[in-house]
Design a protein around this motif. Sequence first.
Motif, short mmCIF file in Angstrom:
data_model
loop_
_atom_site.label_atom_id
_atom_site.label_comp_id
_atom_site.label_asym_id
_atom_site.label_seq_id
_atom_site.Cartn_x
_atom_site.Cartn_y
_atom_site.Cartn_z
N THR A 42 0.86 -1.19 0.00
CA THR A 42 0.00 0.00 0.00
C THR A 42 0.89 1.23 0.00
O THR A 42 1.35 1.69 1.04
N SER A 79 -3.67 3.08 0.42
CA SER A 79 -4.34 2.19 -0.52
C SER A 79 -3.28 1.62 -1.46
O SER A 79 -2.12 2.04 -1.42
N PHE A 117 -13.13 6.02 -0.68
CA PHE A 117 -11.90 5.98 0.11
C PHE A 117 -11.77 7.24 0.96
O PHE A 117 -11.39 7.17 2.14
N GLY A 170 -11.91 -1.64 2.70
CA GLY A 170 -11.03 -2.15 1.65
C GLY A 170 -11.70 -3.21 0.81
O GLY A 170 -11.51 -3.27 -0.42
N VAL A 222 -6.40 -1.76 2.38
CA VAL A 222 -6.37 -0.42 2.94
C VAL A 222 -5.74 -0.52 4.33
O VAL A 222 -6.04 -1.45 5.08
#
Length: 275
Positions: free
Chosen positions: A57, A78, A89, A129, A136
């Motif tokens: 991420t 992310s 998000f 996520g 996430v």
Amino acid sequence: MANFTAADIKSLREKTGAGMLAVKNALDEADGDQAKAIEILRVKGLKGVTKREDRSTTDGLVTAHVDGGTGVLIELNSETDFVAKSDKFIELAEKVLAYVVEAGQSDVEALLAAEFDGKTLKAHIDEGGAALGEKVALRRVARVTGGSIEQYMHRTNPDLPPQVGVLLGFDGSDQAAAHDVAVHVAAMAPKYLTRDEVPEADVANERRIAEDTAKNENKPERAIPKIVEGRVNGFFKENVLLDQPFAKEPKKTVGAIVEEAGVTLTGFARFRVGS
């Protein structure tokens, strides 16, 4: 045939963030029952969380909340910038930030294990996520206090949410000076506020490296102490905020600028996504 309409599909997509086919299949399986369909989507989505655990991420955003003399800064990551700029998000990031502010602590592991709305913060993030189809992660949290807090959020790309965030705690009334210093922090990335904050081991290591370098350069023995002090001071100028040359006026240090403005810095935090 399941009893649901196109409006039901649209409503469930808005509630869960799942794709149209996934929503339709869940409604089919739940025979049109939205609550059951949501549960099906959650279960199927969370199965994918395990598969995503090892993914990197490196994108995401920073966001902050300031209330009086306290500021909270978080970095939520992310996998892609495509997800980082999505409304879902950004909404998740604000939800996480609100909880972190309420929790009153900065330890990420403790925050992830704490519960609200019937489940842990990690579960909330994992479900977010799952709906987005990416891993996430809450990477960092910082709290800054002072008489006042200056907040500066910088977009490195106009199409993305902020990627660099700064909170600067200060005492004094010159808001413009505090803002200029916050922008300086964003650009120059100091690690410490004062020299006293630098670990003694790090200073000793810099001093040793400077001395070894001077000897390898065959500098005169009598000149080495002065050379070492100069190089250690150079280390402070690079890493200590009050010692850094001020970005807008490099002939002065940040310390001189805030002194002239009647401002005392009490702390700062700087996050840059992925670094």
